[in-house]
Design an enzyme around this catalytic site. Structure first.
Site, PDB file in Angstrom:
ATOM      1  N   CYS A 117      71.095  56.553  57.217  1.00 47.46           N
ATOM      2  CA  CYS A 117      71.605  57.909  57.487  1.00 47.46           C
ATOM      3  C   CYS A 117      70.464  58.674  58.158  1.00 47.46           C
ATOM      4  O   CYS A 117      69.411  58.136  58.452  1.00 47.46           O
ATOM      5  CB  CYS A 117      72.037  58.578  56.188  1.00 47.46           C
ATOM      6  SG  CYS A 117      70.673  59.032  55.141  1.00 47.46           S
ATOM      7  N   ARG A 122      68.689  53.512  53.611  1.00 45.43           N
ATOM      8  CA  ARG A 122      69.109  53.793  52.236  1.00 45.43           C
ATOM      9  C   ARG A 122      69.436  52.462  51.545  1.00 45.43           C
ATOM     10  O   ARG A 122      70.567  52.141  51.264  1.00 45.43           O
ATOM     11  CB  ARG A 122      70.328  54.714  52.226  1.00 45.43           C
ATOM     12  CG  ARG A 122      70.163  56.011  53.002  1.00 45.43           C
ATOM     13  CD  ARG A 122      69.042  56.908  52.533  1.00 45.43           C
ATOM     14  NE  ARG A 122      69.223  57.416  51.201  1.00 45.43           N
ATOM     15  CZ  ARG A 122      69.881  58.537  50.917  1.00 45.43           C
ATOM     16  NH1 ARG A 122      70.469  59.199  51.877  1.00 45.43           N
ATOM     17  NH2 ARG A 122      69.980  58.977  49.685  1.00 45.43           N
ATOM     18  N   PRO A 123      68.395  51.616  51.294  1.00 44.21           N
ATOM     19  CA  PRO A 123      68.654  50.295  50.704  1.00 44.21           C
ATOM     20  C   PRO A 123      69.192  50.397  49.279  1.00 44.21           C
ATOM     21  O   PRO A 123      69.055  51.442  48.631  1.00 44.21           O
ATOM     22  CB  PRO A 123      67.266  49.648  50.700  1.00 44.21           C
ATOM     23  CG  PRO A 123      66.322  50.782  50.665  1.00 44.21           C
ATOM     24  CD  PRO A 123      66.966  51.880  51.438  1.00 44.21           C
ATOM     25  N   ILE A 124      69.821  49.337  48.803  1.00 40.92           N
ATOM     26  CA  ILE A 124      70.294  49.336  47.397  1.00 40.92           C
ATOM     27  C   ILE A 124      69.869  48.068  46.672  1.00 40.92           C
ATOM     28  O   ILE A 124      70.491  47.648  45.692  1.00 40.92           O
ATOM     29  CB  ILE A 124      71.828  49.525  47.317  1.00 40.92           C
ATOM     30  CG1 ILE A 124      72.566  48.432  48.088  1.00 40.92           C
ATOM     31  CG2 ILE A 124      72.248  50.898  47.790  1.00 40.92           C
ATOM     32  CD1 ILE A 124      74.063  48.439  47.801  1.00 40.92           C
TER      33      ILE A 124
HETATM   34  C1  EPZ Z   1      68.825  60.547  45.328  1.00 38.73           C
HETATM   35  O1  EPZ Z   1      69.134  59.616  46.339  1.00 38.73           O
HETATM   36  C2  EPZ Z   1      69.426  61.859  45.788  1.00 38.73           C
HETATM   37  N1  EPZ Z   1      70.871  61.699  45.960  1.00 38.73           N
HETATM   38  C3  EPZ Z   1      68.789  62.275  47.120  1.00 38.73           C
HETATM   39  O2  EPZ Z   1      69.311  63.546  47.463  1.00 38.73           O
HETATM   40  C4  EPZ Z   1      67.273  62.394  46.926  1.00 38.73           C
HETATM   41  O3  EPZ Z   1      66.680  62.701  48.160  1.00 38.73           O
HETATM   42  C5  EPZ Z   1      66.727  61.058  46.391  1.00 38.73           C
HETATM   43  O4  EPZ Z   1      67.400  60.698  45.164  1.00 38.73           O
HETATM   44  C6  EPZ Z   1      65.236  61.130  46.086  1.00 38.73           C
HETATM   45  O5  EPZ Z   1      64.997  62.148  45.167  1.00 38.73           O
HETATM   46  C7  EPZ Z   1      71.645  61.641  44.856  1.00 38.73           C
HETATM   47  O6  EPZ Z   1      71.180  61.735  43.733  1.00 38.73           O
HETATM   48  C8  EPZ Z   1      73.118  61.496  45.098  1.00 38.73           C
HETATM   49  P1  EPZ Z   1      66.464  56.848  45.782  1.00 38.73           P
HETATM   50  P2  EPZ Z   1      68.941  58.035  46.092  1.00 38.73           P
HETATM   51  O7  EPZ Z   1      67.246  55.624  45.488  1.00 38.73           O
HETATM   52  O8  EPZ Z   1      69.152  57.719  44.651  1.00 38.73           O
HETATM   53  C9  EPZ Z   1      63.969  53.664  48.112  1.00 38.73           C
HETATM   54  C10 EPZ Z   1      70.353  65.150  48.818  1.00 38.73           C
HETATM   55  O9  EPZ Z   1      69.938  65.759  49.806  1.00 38.73           O
HETATM   56  N2  EPZ Z   1      64.899  52.685  47.541  1.00 38.73           N
HETATM   57  O10 EPZ Z   1      65.826  57.596  44.658  1.00 38.73           O
HETATM   58  O11 EPZ Z   1      69.770  57.334  47.075  1.00 38.73           O
HETATM   59  C11 EPZ Z   1      64.652  54.579  49.115  1.00 38.73           C
HETATM   60  O12 EPZ Z   1      64.659  53.988  50.407  1.00 38.73           O
HETATM   61  C12 EPZ Z   1      70.094  63.662  48.672  1.00 38.73           C
HETATM   62  O13 EPZ Z   1      70.986  65.673  47.863  1.00 38.73           O
HETATM   63  C13 EPZ Z   1      64.624  51.330  47.691  1.00 38.73           C
HETATM   64  O14 EPZ Z   1      63.620  50.950  48.278  1.00 38.73           O
HETATM   65  O15 EPZ Z   1      67.420  57.886  46.463  1.00 38.73           O
HETATM   66  C14 EPZ Z   1      63.791  55.812  49.062  1.00 38.73           C
HETATM   67  O16 EPZ Z   1      62.680  55.628  49.901  1.00 38.73           O
HETATM   68  C15 EPZ Z   1      69.402  63.095  49.898  1.00 38.73           C
HETATM   69  N3  EPZ Z   1      65.509  50.420  47.179  1.00 38.73           N
HETATM   70  C16 EPZ Z   1      63.307  55.860  47.603  1.00 38.73           C
HETATM   71  O17 EPZ Z   1      63.516  54.540  47.082  1.00 38.73           O
HETATM   72  C17 EPZ Z   1      66.643  50.807  46.500  1.00 38.73           C
HETATM   73  O18 EPZ Z   1      67.405  49.939  46.023  1.00 38.73           O
HETATM   74  C18 EPZ Z   1      64.071  56.830  46.745  1.00 38.73           C
HETATM   75  O19 EPZ Z   1      65.428  56.540  46.924  1.00 38.73           O
HETATM   76  C19 EPZ Z   1      66.886  52.196  46.340  1.00 38.73           C
HETATM   77  C20 EPZ Z   1      66.006  53.120  46.873  1.00 38.73           C
END
Ligand code: EPZ
Length: 421
Positions: A117, A122-124
């Site tokens: 995005c 946005r890996p999972i």
């Molecule tokens: C949550 O997203 C929030 N969204 C995001 O808010 C927020 O920016 C983010 O946490 C960080 O605080 C929701 O809660 C719905 P992450 P999330 O998984 O869970 C990496 C907004 O504006 N990662 O915590 O998707 C990832 O690439 C949104 O409201 C992996 O490497 O974020 C990132 O660099 C935008 N592997 C970091 O971790 C994975 O499997 C944090 O991502 C998952 C994530």
């Protein structure tokens, strides 16, 4: 397509009601898949992302309706469908939060990979790794993650990723573990208040969880969960956005319902900038009547400075007396707002994951383009103080995460209106 037109220069004064937290409401809505009977959620904001989640849950057999007072009533009526399709997941990443509950309750989850995005990849992988540790078999099929588990068993799970903990991965594993047999320990769990709120809801449904809000969370699996009533916490990112609105306009705002204990890193930086932040009986008061001091900010997982306020802080520091640095440690590419703020006269230089901000005396209104939810908020904040008129295109980005933003801003003196382009 809609846009916001802002005439800059008004000092904001008055009270802003802070809505419920989007990023708490979305996973808790998904968690209703796990429970028997009705869940009633209060303080759920009326946002595009919440309506998207309602639509997804409806496809997954969960009846989800708002009552006259605005409370959401969620009841599982049909457990046949376990597929969260690409057309919804691609629009809203939080859809991945249905993965854990579907797997734990229906023993199968097929969820489209969210893809990238505007803020970056946005890996999972951490979600999948955590659910596999609980006994799920995983395969990738036609762009979907397909997880199956005859039986879920508790496990020791390390969920730290290259950028620290993952919020929604923690949510997915936490939710799945509530119905797994035995004990699960999550190491390097996300500590965000939204995770705590999710755990509080699950505990009220009968889950046995300890350590939520710390990096080590322990879950004792139970056989069933029963629906309950829950009030969602206030939105700390909306509150932080309005704190910066008060600061950037040298105004004075009372943020009703804001929880200062969820905003310690933000309060720390704003006070160093010269903004006055005080706890109030029903929230917090922010005021600023002086020049903006330069500071350095690095975004971190909670309790560090939130990445979701990075763009908004950049708008404020664009007007500081001197040079500031912002380093983005969560999403290193989350800088689409840099080009747009520069169109308004901000002096910004990107060096990898860091932006050097040379403070200027004023910003100049301009037509600018929103790219993601929080970058759009930053452009509106810049427009509040810029000389002249600013038009922020693609208002739909804002509508994903801010409830009635132009009404809340107008009520405290901003000159802002929503127009059809
Ligand atoms: C949550 O997203 C929030 N969204 C995001 O808010 C927020 O920016 C983010 O946490 C960080 O605080 C929701 O809660 C719905 P992450 P999330 O998984 O869970 C990496 C907004 O504006 N990662 O915590 O998707 C990832 O690439 C949104 O409201 C992996 O490497 O974020 C990132 O660099 C935008 N592997 C970091 O971790 C994975 O499997 C944090 O991502 C998952 C994530």
């Amino acid at each position: 397509m809609q846009l916001f037109e802002i005439n800059g220069g008004n000092r904001l004064r008055g009270t802003v009601p802070i809505s419920g937290a989007k990023n708490a409401a979305l996973p808790i809505m998904a968690a209703s898949i796990l429970v028997d009977g009705e869940t009633v959620l209060r303080n759920v904001p009326d946002l595009a992302d919440v309506r998207q989640m309602q639509a997804l849950l409806a496809k997954l057999g969960v009846r989800c309706e708002r009552d006259a007072e605005g409370a959401l009533h969620l009841t599982v009526e049909d457990e046949m469908n376990t597929h969260a399709e690409y057309d919804i997941v691609s629009k809203m990443r939080a859809s991945v939060c249905v993965m854990g509950p579907l797997l734990a309750k229906r023993k199968r989850a097929q969820v489209a990979m969210p893809g990238g995005c505007a803020i970056g990849d946005r890996p999972i992988g951490l979600h999948i790794q955590g659910l596999q540790a609980l006994g799920a078999d995983f395969e990738l099929t036609n762009g979907d993650v397909l997880l199956k588990a005859k039986k879920m068993r508790g496990s020791e799970i390390f969920l730290g990723g290259p950028f620290g903990s993952s919020v929604t991965a923690t949510a997915n594993v936490l939710m799945a573990a509530t119905l797994a047999e035995g004990t699960t320990t999550i190491e390097s769990a996300a500590c965000e208040p939204e995770i705590v709120d999710l755990a509080d809801y699950l505990i009220a449904c009968g889950a046995r969880i300890a350590g939520h809000g710390t990096p080590r969370v322990t879950i004792e699996g139970v056989a069933t969960l029963t629906g309950t009533s829950h009030t969602v916490i206030p939105d700390r990112i909306e509150a932080g956005t309005f704190m910066i609105a008060g600061a950037i306009t040298n105004g004075e705002l009372m943020l009703e319902g804001a929880r200062i204990d969820h905003l310690r890193a933000v309060v720390d930086r704003l006070r160093r900038i010269g903004v006055i932040v005080d706890r109030a009986e029903k929230g917090l008061v922010v005021s600023s009547a002086r020049r903006i001091e330069p500071v350095d900010i690095t975004t971190q997982p909670y309790p560090g400075f939130p990445t979701d306020l990075q763009a908004q802080a950049m708008a404020l520091l664009s007007l500081a007396d001197g040079n500031s640095c912002i380093t983005e440690k969560i999403y290193p590419d989350r800088f689409l707002h840099v080009g747009e703020l520069s169109r308004m006269g901000a002096q910004l230089r990107k060096e990898g994951p860091t932006v050097i901000i040379e403070g200027v005396k004023r910003l100049i209104g301009a037509p600018v383009m929103a790219s993601d939810l929080r970058a759009s908020a930053a452009l509106i904040l810049a427009g509040l103080i810029a000389k002249g008129t600013t038009r922020v295109q693609r208002a739909y980005h804002i509508d994903r995460g801010y409830e009635k933003i132009e009404e809340k801003l107008s009520a405290v003196g901003a000159s802002i209106r929503r127009l059809e382009a």
